[in-house]
Enzyme design. Structure first.
Site, short mmCIF file in Angstrom:
data_model
loop_
_atom_site.label_atom_id
_atom_site.label_comp_id
_atom_site.label_asym_id
_atom_site.label_seq_id
_atom_site.Cartn_x
_atom_site.Cartn_y
_atom_site.Cartn_z
N PRO A 117 0.83 -1.22 0.00
CA PRO A 117 0.00 0.00 0.00
C PRO A 117 0.86 1.26 0.00
O PRO A 117 0.84 2.06 0.94
CB PRO A 117 -0.81 -0.15 1.29
CG PRO A 117 0.11 -0.87 2.22
CD PRO A 117 0.89 -1.83 1.35
N LYS A 118 1.59 1.49 -1.09
CA LYS A 118 2.60 2.54 -1.13
C LYS A 118 2.07 3.80 -1.79
O LYS A 118 1.40 3.75 -2.81
CB LYS A 118 3.85 2.05 -1.88
CG LYS A 118 4.50 0.85 -1.22
CD LYS A 118 5.85 0.53 -1.84
CE LYS A 118 6.49 -0.65 -1.14
NZ LYS A 118 7.92 -0.56 -1.00
#
EC number: 4.1.1.4
Length: 263
Positions: A117-118
């Site tokens: 989840p960047k």
């Protein structure tokens, strides 16, 4: 370019100049500041997807600042985010809730390959005299500050390495061209070939500031539990699909109060 050539070269986008190369992804002199804190269990339940399970008696979050000065294919960058201790089918591990970093390659590669989840942010990790300091800025605003006394006590290396070897979990979502989900999976990955160079504990503090697009403060700090400073070389292993949300329903184990209804 012929169709067969497209298939042979298809790994990442853009086709003729991918944002990241194929692995293996080896990290040298990777440095962590991990501050574990107690938070609101209701807030955790709202963000951790089934079939992952939480320990409601011990609602913890690990806030991490990670310095990566030497990584194959990704270069020199820094990362910051939250990992939530969970269990999956009887095995403990960590759920990666959110991550912010300052390098396009691992943002693209992390999202596309594993499902990390960047998002783009500006984290730092540095030593200032006697203090290890981690920060996270989103745009011009500071949203996280962590501090720890520098190398006050050595940590148990066996326990630290065992924790690094635990499985980690990601929620990978890739949309179809019409906006519907084409991939929606729980992905498991592990750190491999770990060479632990040192680990230390010490006093720590953590401040989180509310932000609409970097909502780390949505998991509020109620109590600092521990802090850990780690240096290691390691390889980021590729993942496996642990659960496919588009193919099967989540199988939640029966709670004790429910078993009597089916026996």
């Amino acid at each position: 370019m012929r169709e067969n050539d497209v298939r042979k070269r298809a790994f990442a986008m853009p086709l003729t100049s991918p944002a990241y190369p194929p692995g293996p992804y080896r990290f040298v002199d990777r440095e962590y500041l991990i501050i574990t804190y107690r938070t609101d269990p209701a807030r955790l339940r709202a963000v951790v997807p089934e079939p992952l399970e939480l320990d409601d008696r011990n609602p913890l979050v690990k806030y991490e600042f990670i310095r990566m000065p030497d990584s194959n294919g990704f270069g020199d960058y820094t990362e910051s985010g939250q990992v939530i201790p969970v269990s999956f089918r009887g095995h403990t591990g960590g759920y990666n809730h959110c991550m912010f970093l300052n390098d396009e390659g691992p943002i693209a590669g992390g999202r596309e390959l594993w499902g990390f989840p960047k998002k783009l942010g500006q984290p730092t990790l540095r030593t200032e005299i006697d203090t290890l300091i981690g920060t996270l800025d989103y745009g011009p605003l500071r949203v996280a500050t962590g501090t720890m006394g520098y190398k006050h006590r050595e940590a148990d290396l066996g326990q630290v390495k065992a924790a690094l070897e635990e499985p980690n979990f990601l929620l990978k979502i890739i949309p179809h061209v019409d906006g519907s989900p084409r991939i929606c999976e729980l992905v498991e990955y592990r750190l491999e070939q770990i060479a632990l160079k040192g680990a230390w504990t010490g006093p720590a503090a953590l401040s989180l500031t509310p932000h609409a697009l970097a909502p780390v403060a949505d998991l509020p700090v109620l109590e600092i539990v521990s802090a850990l400073h780690i240096r290691a070389d390691l390889t980021l292993g590729l993942g496996r699909v642990a659960h496919d949300y588009l193919q099967e329903p989540a199988r939640r184990p029966f709670r004790a109060s429910e078993r009597s209804l089916v026996t």
